[in-house]
Design a protein around this motif. Sequence first.
Motif, mmCIF file in Angstrom:
data_model
loop_
_atom_site.group_PDB
_atom_site.id
_atom_site.type_symbol
_atom_site.label_atom_id
_atom_site.label_comp_id
_atom_site.label_asym_id
_atom_site.label_seq_id
_atom_site.Cartn_x
_atom_site.Cartn_y
_atom_site.Cartn_z
ATOM 1 N N GLY A 79 13.945 -16.032 -2.050
ATOM 2 C CA GLY A 79 13.189 -14.853 -2.451
ATOM 3 C C GLY A 79 14.073 -13.711 -2.913
ATOM 4 N N ALA A 80 15.310 -14.014 -3.303
ATOM 5 C CA ALA A 80 16.295 -12.984 -3.645
ATOM 6 C C ALA A 80 15.881 -12.120 -4.838
ATOM 7 N N LEU A 81 15.047 -12.643 -5.718
ATOM 8 C CA LEU A 81 14.655 -11.871 -6.898
ATOM 9 C C LEU A 81 13.543 -10.859 -6.620
ATOM 10 N N HIS A 82 12.945 -10.915 -5.443
ATOM 11 C CA HIS A 82 11.825 -10.021 -5.138
ATOM 12 C C HIS A 82 12.235 -8.549 -5.188
ATOM 13 N N ARG A 83 11.367 -7.746 -5.775
ATOM 14 C CA ARG A 83 11.473 -6.288 -5.724
ATOM 15 C C ARG A 83 10.090 -5.756 -5.408
ATOM 16 N N ALA A 84 10.029 -4.750 -4.554
ATOM 17 C CA ALA A 84 8.752 -4.215 -4.075
ATOM 18 C C ALA A 84 7.962 -3.524 -5.184
ATOM 19 N N HIS A 85 6.632 -3.738 -5.148
ATOM 20 C CA HIS A 85 5.697 -3.135 -6.100
ATOM 21 C C HIS A 85 4.625 -2.359 -5.340
ATOM 22 N N GLN A 86 4.219 -1.245 -5.900
ATOM 23 C CA GLN A 86 3.132 -0.447 -5.353
ATOM 24 C C GLN A 86 1.796 -1.037 -5.806
ATOM 25 N N LEU A 87 0.864 -1.179 -4.876
ATOM 26 C CA LEU A 87 -0.470 -1.664 -5.221
ATOM 27 C C LEU A 87 -1.207 -0.612 -6.033
ATOM 28 N N VAL A 88 -1.787 -1.050 -7.151
ATOM 29 C CA VAL A 88 -2.622 -0.190 -7.988
ATOM 30 C C VAL A 88 -3.942 -0.926 -8.234
ATOM 31 N N PRO A 89 -5.021 -0.202 -8.527
ATOM 32 C CA PRO A 89 -6.327 -0.849 -8.696
ATOM 33 C C PRO A 89 -6.327 -2.011 -9.691
ATOM 34 N N SER A 90 -5.597 -1.886 -10.787
ATOM 35 C CA SER A 90 -5.618 -2.949 -11.802
ATOM 36 C C SER A 90 -5.138 -4.291 -11.233
ATOM 37 N N MET A 91 -4.265 -4.256 -10.245
ATOM 38 C CA MET A 91 -3.811 -5.505 -9.616
ATOM 39 C C MET A 91 -4.964 -6.185 -8.886
ATOM 40 N N LEU A 135 0.827 -1.208 0.000
ATOM 41 C CA LEU A 135 0.000 0.000 0.000
ATOM 42 C C LEU A 135 0.860 1.257 0.000
ATOM 43 N N SER A 136 2.030 1.177 0.598
ATOM 44 C CA SER A 136 3.025 2.259 0.597
ATOM 45 C C SER A 136 4.379 1.625 0.299
ATOM 46 N N ALA A 137 4.458 0.986 -0.848
ATOM 47 C CA ALA A 137 5.617 0.160 -1.188
ATOM 48 C C ALA A 137 6.901 0.961 -1.275
ATOM 49 N N LEU A 138 7.970 0.309 -0.883
ATOM 50 C CA LEU A 138 9.321 0.831 -1.080
ATOM 51 C C LEU A 138 9.748 0.322 -2.460
ATOM 52 N N VAL A 139 9.161 0.925 -3.489
ATOM 53 C CA VAL A 139 9.233 0.433 -4.871
ATOM 54 C C VAL A 139 10.668 0.140 -5.291
ATOM 55 N N GLY A 140 10.843 -1.076 -5.819
ATOM 56 C CA GLY A 140 12.142 -1.493 -6.317
ATOM 57 C C GLY A 140 13.075 -2.067 -5.276
ATOM 58 N N SER A 141 12.709 -1.966 -4.006
ATOM 59 C CA SER A 141 13.566 -2.470 -2.936
ATOM 60 C C SER A 141 13.498 -3.987 -2.848
ATOM 61 N N PRO A 142 14.611 -4.609 -2.478
ATOM 62 C CA PRO A 142 14.590 -6.059 -2.255
ATOM 63 C C PRO A 142 13.890 -6.378 -0.939
ATOM 64 N N MET A 143 13.673 -7.642 -0.717
ATOM 65 C CA MET A 143 13.078 -8.092 0.540
ATOM 66 C C MET A 143 14.016 -7.748 1.700
ATOM 67 N N ASP A 144 13.438 -7.441 2.837
ATOM 68 C CA ASP A 144 14.211 -7.189 4.049
ATOM 69 C C ASP A 144 15.155 -8.377 4.291
ATOM 70 N N ALA A 145 16.379 -8.084 4.701
ATOM 71 C CA ALA A 145 17.403 -9.129 4.850
ATOM 72 C C ALA A 145 17.003 -10.220 5.840
ATOM 73 N N THR A 146 16.377 -9.854 6.940
ATOM 74 C CA THR A 146 15.980 -10.862 7.930
ATOM 75 C C THR A 146 14.850 -11.731 7.394
ATOM 76 N N ALA A 147 13.864 -11.119 6.746
ATOM 77 C CA ALA A 147 12.767 -11.885 6.143
ATOM 78 C C ALA A 147 13.317 -12.833 5.078
ATOM 79 N N LEU A 148 14.258 -12.349 4.283
ATOM 80 C CA LEU A 148 14.864 -13.160 3.238
ATOM 81 C C LEU A 148 15.627 -14.345 3.835
#
Length: 144
Positions: free
Chosen positions: A62-74, A39-52
Amino acid sequence: MFKRILIVCTGNICRSPVAEYLFRKRLGSRGIEVSSAGLSALVGSPMDATALQLLRDSGVDGALHRAHQLVPSMLFAADLALGMEKNHIEEMIKLAPEARGKVYLLGKWLDEGDIPDPYRKQRAAFEHVHEMIRRGVDSWMGYL
């Protein structure tokens, strides 16, 4: 029944990507697409190191993850949208009122409680949240 699952949290670097990758592992080759956004994404950021690291410890990369902002179309494209907290559900419905019937808590089949945000907390908080997410993912498997 469900072909596209969307998981939502706040920043899309801790909770929702962990759930996304755990769902992917559990679903395997069942043909269900799983994604996540914030909802307030840190767009383009990788997953938090501890979560990863906790994901890696459970055999998931989950190393390839990058943050995405939620938009209505999703939300329109998803068959099922899962939030971590009640306020995430409210925000998703505000963003796309038409999605109301497909928006639920990840913990719906458990106690319907919120899964707290571990961001910037100690590893123990991440471990607790990781276990809550794992249980939430497991609880949905019978419905997918």
